[in-house]
Design an enzyme around this catalytic site. Structure first.
Site, mmCIF file in Angstrom:
data_model
loop_
_atom_site.group_PDB
_atom_site.id
_atom_site.type_symbol
_atom_site.label_atom_id
_atom_site.label_comp_id
_atom_site.label_asym_id
_atom_site.label_seq_id
_atom_site.Cartn_x
_atom_site.Cartn_y
_atom_site.Cartn_z
ATOM 1 C CB ILE A 363 -0.956 -0.019 1.229
ATOM 2 C CG1 ILE A 363 -1.991 1.123 1.153
ATOM 3 C CG2 ILE A 363 -0.179 0.020 2.540
ATOM 4 C CD1 ILE A 363 -3.103 1.008 2.202
ATOM 5 C CB CYS A 364 1.102 4.063 0.979
ATOM 6 S SG CYS A 364 1.441 5.821 1.268
ATOM 7 C CB ALA A 365 5.610 4.959 -0.616
ATOM 8 C CE1 TYR A 385 -0.490 9.663 -0.487
ATOM 9 C CE2 TYR A 385 1.261 10.710 -1.764
ATOM 10 C CZ TYR A 385 0.221 10.794 -0.843
ATOM 11 O OH TYR A 385 -0.100 12.005 -0.275
#
Length: 444
Positions: A363-365, A385
């Site tokens: 998830i995200c970066a 992200y």
């Protein structure tokens, strides 16, 4: 391809400080400290500095054994994003480390007893049981909060804490307030109980549970700093456009994730990991009865996450590598994602996971910084992200908040973490358990 909704105090300063030179009657070390302090005071007392750098708002977030970790961590993280000086204080006598619910271990910045005379702009109590009962029975905390309220300052509580602590102390009398649904009948009769996801009445803010913690935290930012700051903080977190309603995941190349009733899941953490994301993943999957192993990539169990929350892992990565996992999940946070990408041992483990067609996700970066450069998104569709979409070779499904492609799951950021975790629960255990958890957390 299918998109399926999941339903429902300051000292006066002399203008010319006395000179500190070789003739001063001070030790060299003390002399250096005094010179540094004098320069700092002179700088901070200049009109320019005073105009451009207002003192940050001071916030107290107490924690205890049995505190709900999502509610604590989300509040701390979001308020620190806004620039608040958040003190995380353990109410446990002599113990800075607390065992929060669902096996999550957090280290406080200080003991509450050491901060009892400090002034705060906001005091926010996370929920969870027996943490909320511990708050109620802590006389130091009760006295701190009551003095704070008597001065007309902002105070807040979420989940069980409004009923168990604030209500018991008489600090909700005559006010509209809410709390966790099963604690509504524990609110005193003098309280106007309402079922709002977040309720503001004067200087008091209350909320319902883990699933409302992000909304609650952004409202605390608004109460402290104003609406513009709240918008500035909320935007980068990729929050849901509407809270409490249906949410969805995009699934491609659907395959069964049925690995049994107690899947073994690895969640690595490192300095710079995004604490909200890690905490939600760990908490929610343990609620679903999965075995979740939290492994530190550092040389000790304690890591300092992206917003300086101190999390304590179960094991070091080298020890975690001795096991095989049904699912490996990477939380985001730029520093954490970079640490994952640089860890040959971890990346080799995930490559073997993918080659064996076992489950993995990020998830995200982390999809962009850890998975993509190591070829772990090759032939796969996913998301990350939003500011990092340009690092993904295939950006065709990036707009989706959660993407499942066969044995891979990816998601966008802190504000999608609960959806990400619930989608994993659905794939592992079925829709019914995912919905049951979503409702229990007051997410839907």
């Amino acid at each position: 391809m299918a998109t399926r909704p999941l339903t429902s105090s300051a000292l006066p300063l002399s203008k010319t400080p006395p000179p500190l030179g070789p003739s001063s009657q001070h030790s060299p070390l003390l002399l250096r400290r005094l010179q540094t302090l004098t320069r700092a005071l002179a700088s901070s007392s200049s009109p320019q500095a005073m105009a451009s750098s207002p003192a940050p708002k001071k916030v107290l977030v107490p924690i205890a054994n049995g505190t709900e970790p999502m509610e604590a961590v989300i509040t701390i993280d979001v308020l620190r994003r806004a620039g608040a000086d958040v003190a995380v204080a353990s109410v446990e006598p002599g113990a800075a480390t607390v065992a929060a619910t669902w096996g999550v271990k957090l280290a406080a910045d200080a003991l509450l007893a050491d901060l009892a005379e400090d002034e705060f702009d906001l005091i926010s109590l996370p929920g969870g049981m027996p943490g909320s009962s511990t708050f109620r029975d802590c006389k130091v905390l009760e006295n701190v909060v009551k003095k704070h309220v008597e001065k007309g300052k902002l105070y807040a509580a979420i989940c069980a804490a409004p009923a168990m602590a604030l209500g018991t102390w008489g600090l909700l009398n005559g006010l509209k307030a809410t709390c966790y649904p099963s604690f509504m009948d524990k609110l005193p009769s003098e309280v106007h109980a309402v079922e709002s996801r977040v309720q503001i009445d004067g200087k008091c803010v209350t909320s319902r549970g883990p699933g409302t913690a992000m909304e609650y935290s952004v409202i605390l930012v608004e109460q402290l700093y104003g609406k513009e700051k709240a918008k500035e903080v909320a935007g980068p977190m990729v929050m849901r456009p509407q809270h409490g309603v249906e949410f969805s995941m995009k699934e491609l190349n659907s395959t069964s994730w049925n690995v049994g009733e107690t899947p073994n899941i690895l969640v690595p953490i490192a300095n710079g990991t995004e604490e909200m994301e890690a905490t939600m993943i760990i908490d929610i999957l343990r609620r679903a009865k999965a075995i979740v192993v939290v492994a530190s990539l550092e040389d000790k169990l304690e890591i300092v996450a992206s917003r300086k929350v101190k999390m304590i892992a179960d094991v070091l990565l080298d020890d975690a590598l001795k096991e095989q996992y049904d699912l490996i999940l990477l939380p985001g946070g730029l520093g954490g994602a970079e640490a994952y990408a640089k860890s040959d041992k971890l990346m080799d483990l995930i490559k073997k996971q993918a080659e064996a067609n076992r489950l993995y996700g990020a998830i995200c970066a982390s999809p962009a910084i850890a998975l993509e450069p190591h070829g772990l998104l090759k032939g796969k569709k996913g998301t990350s992200y939003p500011a990092m979409w340009n690092k993904l070779a295939d950006q065709s499904e990036c707009n989706n908040r959660v993407v499942v492609d066969g044995n891979l799951i990816t998601s966008q950021g802190p504000g999608t973490s609960m959806e990400f975790s619930l989608a994993i629960v659905e794939k592992l255990f079925g829709l019914e358990r995912a919905l049951e958890l979503a409702k229990a957390m007051v997410f839907v």
